[in-house]
Scaffold this active site. Sequence first.
Site, PDB file in Angstrom:
ATOM      1  N   CYS A 133      -0.991  28.931  35.642  1.00 53.28           N
ATOM      2  CA  CYS A 133      -1.805  28.479  36.302  1.00 53.28           C
ATOM      3  C   CYS A 133      -3.167  29.511  36.862  1.00 53.28           C
ATOM      4  O   CYS A 133      -2.531  29.579  38.261  1.00 53.28           O
ATOM      5  CB  CYS A 133      -2.040  27.087  36.414  1.00 53.28           C
ATOM      6  SG  CYS A 133      -3.713  26.357  36.616  1.00 53.28           S
ATOM      7  N   CYS A 136      -4.880  27.877  39.806  1.00 54.97           N
ATOM      8  CA  CYS A 136      -3.840  27.060  40.770  1.00 54.97           C
ATOM      9  C   CYS A 136      -3.771  28.338  41.437  1.00 54.97           C
ATOM     10  O   CYS A 136      -3.142  27.761  42.890  1.00 54.97           O
ATOM     11  CB  CYS A 136      -2.773  26.495  40.073  1.00 54.97           C
ATOM     12  SG  CYS A 136      -3.263  25.373  38.802  1.00 54.97           S
ATOM     13  N   ASP A 137      -2.949  29.112  41.603  1.00 56.25           N
ATOM     14  CA  ASP A 137      -2.625  29.931  42.147  1.00 56.25           C
ATOM     15  C   ASP A 137      -2.872  31.690  41.796  1.00 56.25           C
ATOM     16  O   ASP A 137      -2.162  32.288  43.403  1.00 56.25           O
ATOM     17  CB  ASP A 137      -0.332  30.357  41.627  1.00 56.25           C
ATOM     18  CG  ASP A 137      -0.077  29.187  40.975  1.00 56.25           C
ATOM     19  OD1 ASP A 137      -0.110  28.264  41.925  1.00 56.25           O
ATOM     20  OD2 ASP A 137       0.413  29.057  40.767  1.00 56.25           O
TER      21      ASP A 137
END
Length: 307
Positions: A133, A136-137
Amino acid sequence: MLEKELVIVGGGPAGYAAGLYAARADINGVLIERGMPGGQAAATEWIENYPGFPGGIGGIDLALKMDEQARSFGLEIMTADVEKIEKQGAEFMVTTGQDTIKAKTIIFACGSKPQFLGVQGESKFHGRGVSYCATCDGAFFRDKTVAVVGGGDAAVEEALFLTKFAAKVYIIHRRGELRATKVIQKRALANEKIDFVWHAVVDDVLGDNQVEAVRIKDVRTGELSQLAVDGVFIYVGTSANSDLVKDLVETDSRGYILANEKMETSVPGLYVAGDVRQKTLRQVVTAVADGAIAAMEIEKYLASLED
């Protein structure tokens, strides 16, 4: 046999949001989760894009706060494996390894899972350089070098997103051309931060405590080489955790459950929330929104049964 107005299947952000709203609405319900709370969110090391937490929060910490808050409103939580969900007349039978629950409604919130490469080092470095992701990261890789594995829309779109942070992004693809739509391809091909490694697959993820490189194999010649990277983002597909209800509800070709904006599926009384639903964005913030909507719609549905 237990009898409930609502059974929530799945204890990720969608399930907990649904449980919180249902408990506050005084719906007699239970949330069933087979493992630790939080789902994929709990497996995310650090979450920076969930509102209300300046500086971010650990995925496990966020999940535990959701659990604590839902319980504070009286939500019943059961740790069990759901083995079967059946429709019997206007009601549902939910079978676990412990008991059978008769329910008037269900919120199915079992999420989705990324498809793994299945190569050496992938699981070892999950959360330490291996990610599924970019949203997300990605911010953790500011000014670093990363590789994106895949050539479809998701892979190329995430590679473009990563150029906001990373100094260099390699797209590793087993073919000699991308499978993404043309407009996305053009953007990637024109982006000077993106380089392409064609006709290649990842053979190994290498490093000590963090990802330091990937070993890649030329699919035409079998030749092995090494590419120094700080992170690897894998986009070779996702799959919906919809097996329990796939014979009940309508799904798309990948198993994601079709629902309207009220989270209603094709089966009256069966609602869906979170990543298992067909949708354009799968994030914690969209999962909790789904869960809240589903619970409020169930409150109306239960009231209609009494009319």
